[in-house]
Scaffold this motif. Structure first.
Motif, short mmCIF file in Angstrom:
data_model
loop_
_atom_site.label_atom_id
_atom_site.label_comp_id
_atom_site.label_asym_id
_atom_site.label_seq_id
_atom_site.Cartn_x
_atom_site.Cartn_y
_atom_site.Cartn_z
N THR A 1 -4.16 1.38 -13.77
CA THR A 1 -3.16 2.32 -13.25
C THR A 1 -3.77 3.70 -13.11
O THR A 1 -4.66 4.08 -13.87
CB THR A 1 -1.93 2.40 -14.18
OG1 THR A 1 -2.29 3.08 -15.39
CG2 THR A 1 -1.39 1.02 -14.51
N ASN B 1 -0.98 2.20 -8.65
CA ASN B 1 -1.52 3.54 -8.46
C ASN B 1 -0.46 4.59 -8.15
O ASN B 1 -0.79 5.77 -8.05
CB ASN B 1 -2.57 3.53 -7.35
CG ASN B 1 -3.84 2.81 -7.76
OD1 ASN B 1 -4.17 2.77 -8.94
ND2 ASN B 1 -4.54 2.24 -6.80
N GLY B 2 0.78 4.18 -8.00
CA GLY B 2 1.83 5.14 -7.69
C GLY B 2 2.41 5.77 -8.94
O GLY B 2 2.17 5.33 -10.07
N SER C 1 0.78 0.91 -4.41
CA SER C 1 0.41 2.32 -4.49
C SER C 1 1.59 3.26 -4.37
O SER C 1 1.44 4.48 -4.54
CB SER C 1 -0.62 2.66 -3.40
OG SER C 1 -1.78 1.89 -3.56
N ASN D 1 0.81 -1.22 0.00
CA ASN D 1 0.00 0.00 0.00
C ASN D 1 0.84 1.26 0.00
O ASN D 1 0.49 2.26 -0.63
CB ASN D 1 -0.93 0.01 1.22
CG ASN D 1 -2.16 -0.86 1.00
OD1 ASN D 1 -2.63 -0.99 -0.11
ND2 ASN D 1 -2.64 -1.46 2.07
N THR D 2 1.96 1.24 0.71
CA THR D 2 2.76 2.46 0.85
C THR D 2 4.23 2.26 0.53
O THR D 2 5.00 3.22 0.58
CB THR D 2 2.64 3.01 2.28
OG1 THR D 2 3.09 2.00 3.21
CG2 THR D 2 1.21 3.39 2.61
N LYS E 1 -1.03 -5.51 -6.00
CA LYS E 1 -1.55 -4.17 -5.75
C LYS E 1 -0.43 -3.35 -5.11
O LYS E 1 0.13 -3.74 -4.09
CB LYS E 1 -2.76 -4.21 -4.83
CG LYS E 1 -3.37 -2.85 -4.54
CD LYS E 1 -4.59 -2.96 -3.64
CE LYS E 1 -5.21 -1.60 -3.36
NZ LYS E 1 -6.38 -1.70 -2.46
#
Length: 338
Positions: free
Chosen positions: A126, A102-103, A79, A47-48, A77
Motif C-alpha cells: 500500500t 495505492n489510493g 489505485s 486503476n482509477t 490492484k
C-alpha cells in the motif's frame, strides 16, 4: 456496476497478461465473489475507480498466475480513493503482490479463515494515506514482505488468531510512511529476520498480552535469526509498548534512530535466545532513547540484555522493582542514566 460470482461460478481469463475484471473511472463498483476469479496478471484491476468494494466470501478464490511474469502477478490492484476489501476466502498471487492498494483511505479486512498470500514477495503493498488494515486470518509472503506500507497515518490491527508472515520483513514501513499505528494481538513473524522494520517516523507499536512478534523459529539459537523490531535512522520517535512477547535469537530490538520510548509492561517479555558475549537483546545505536521495564528483559547465557553502543548519548533506562533483567546491561562508557 455490480458483479456477483456464485459458489459454482467462475470468471477466467486465459489470455496471457490479461485481467479478468477491469474498471477505470467507475465510482462505487461492487464485486462479490464466492467462486473463482482468475487471470494471468492484475486479475481485478481498478486503476482509477473510486469507492470500489470487493468481497471475497468463504470458499471464494481470487488468483493471479502467470508462468513467466511473476513480478506482475497481482490478484487485486486498485489505485482509487476509498477501496474496501473484505476477504474470508483466498486471495493469491503466484508471483508478487497479492494486493496493491495505492489510493487514499483504503480499508482491507482479512477475516478469520481468510488468506492473502504471495508466493514470492508482498502479500499486501500500500502507498496511500489513511490505510486501515484489520487482520484475523493469514497474510503471507513466501519470500519477503508480508505487508508494505508507504502512506502516512496507517492503522494496522493484527487481531488474536491473525498471522502476518514472511521470510524477511513481516511488516515493513518505508521512510515516506509516518504516523502509523500497529496493534498486535496475534503473530507477526519473520522466519529469518526483521519481523517489523521501520524507516518512517512517529510510529506507535502496541504488542498486546498474548501477542507475539518474532524473528526466526521459537527459541532459536541461530545468530541469523535477528531483529524482531528494527528502526533505521529515519525511523524517529517510535513509541513501543509491549505487554506480550517480542523475541529473536539476537538483536531482538535494534534502534538506530532517536526519540524512541520503549515500555515493557508487567507481563511483557523481550528475549534474546542465542548465547554469545557479543550478542544483545536490545541494542541502542542512536542518541536520546528511553527504555522503561516493568516486565522481563533477558539474554541467554552471556548475551547482553541491553547494550548501548559506544559514543551514544542521552539514553535513559528505568528499571522498576518488580521487573526482571537477565543478562548484563552493557553501557560501553556512554552517558546513560539508569
Amino acid at each position: 456496476v455490480s458483479i456477483t460470482i456464485t459458489a459454482t461460478g467462475s470468471m477466467l481469463s486465459n489470455k496471457s497478461g490479461a485481467a479478468t475484471i477491469t474498471g477505470n473511472g467507475t465510482d462505487g463498483a461492487t464485486i462479490i465473489n464466492a467462486g473463482t476469479v482468475r487471470a494471468g496478471i492484475n486479475t481485478i484491476n481498478f486503476n482509477t475507480g473510486t469507492n470500489v468494494t470487493i468481497t471475497n466470501q468463504s470458499g471464494g478464490v481470487i488468483k493471479a498466475e502467470h508462468a513467466t511474469l511473476n513480478s506482475r502477478n497481482t490478484a487485486i490492484k486498485a489505485s482509487g480513493t476509498g477501496l474496501t476489501i473484505n476477504n474470508s476466502g483466498d486471495i493469491t498471487a503466484t508471483g508478487a503482490r497479492a494486493i496493491i492498494a495505492n489510493g487514499t483511505n483504503a480499508t482491507i479486512t482479512n477475516n478469520s479463515g481468510g488468506t492473502i498470500r504471495a508466493d514470492v514477495n508482498y502479500g499486501i503493498e500500500t502507498s496511500g494515506t489513511g490505510l486501515t488494515l484489520n487482520n484475523s486470518g493469514n497474510i503471507i509472503a513466501t519470500a519477503n514482505i508480508g505487508i508494505s506500507t508507504a502512506g502516512t497515518n496507517a492503522t494496522i490491527n493484527n487481531n488474536s488468531g491473525g498471522t502476518i508472515q514472511a521470510a524477511t520483513y513481516g511488516l515493513k514501513g518505508t521512510a515516506a510512511n509516518s504516523g502509523t499505528s500497529i496493534t498486535n494481538s496475534g503473530n507477526i513473524y519473520a522466519t529469518t529476520e526483521r519481523a517489523i522494520y521501520i524507516s518512517g517516523s512517529d510510529y506507535t507499536i502496541t504488542n498486546e498480552s498474548g501477542g507475539l512478534i518474532r524473528a526466526g523459529s521459537d527459541g532459536s539459537t541461530n545468530n541469523g535469526h535477528i531483529l524482531a523490531v528494527e528502526t533505521i535512522s529515519s525511523g524517529t520517535n517510535l513509541t513501543l509498548n509491549n505487554y506480550g512477547t517480542i523475541t529473536a535469537a539476537a538483536n531482538t530490538i535494534k534502534v538506530v534512530s532517536t526519540g524512541m520510548t520503549l515500555t515493557n509492561h508487567s507481563g511483557g517479555t523481550i528475549s534474546g535466545t542465542a548465547d554469545g558475549s557479543t550478542l544483545k537483546t536490545i541494542f541502542i545505536d542512536a542518541d536520546n532513547n528511553t527504555i522503561e521495564n516493568y516486565g522481563t528483559i533477558s539474554g541467554a547465557g552471556d548475551t547482553n540484555s541491553i547494550n548501548v553502543n559506544s559514543g551514544i548519548a542521552g539514553t535513559n533506562i528505568i528499571i522498576h522493582g518488580a521487573s526482571t533483567i537477565t543478562g548484563e546491561i552493557d553501557l560501553e562508557s556512554t552517558a546513560t542514566a539508569i
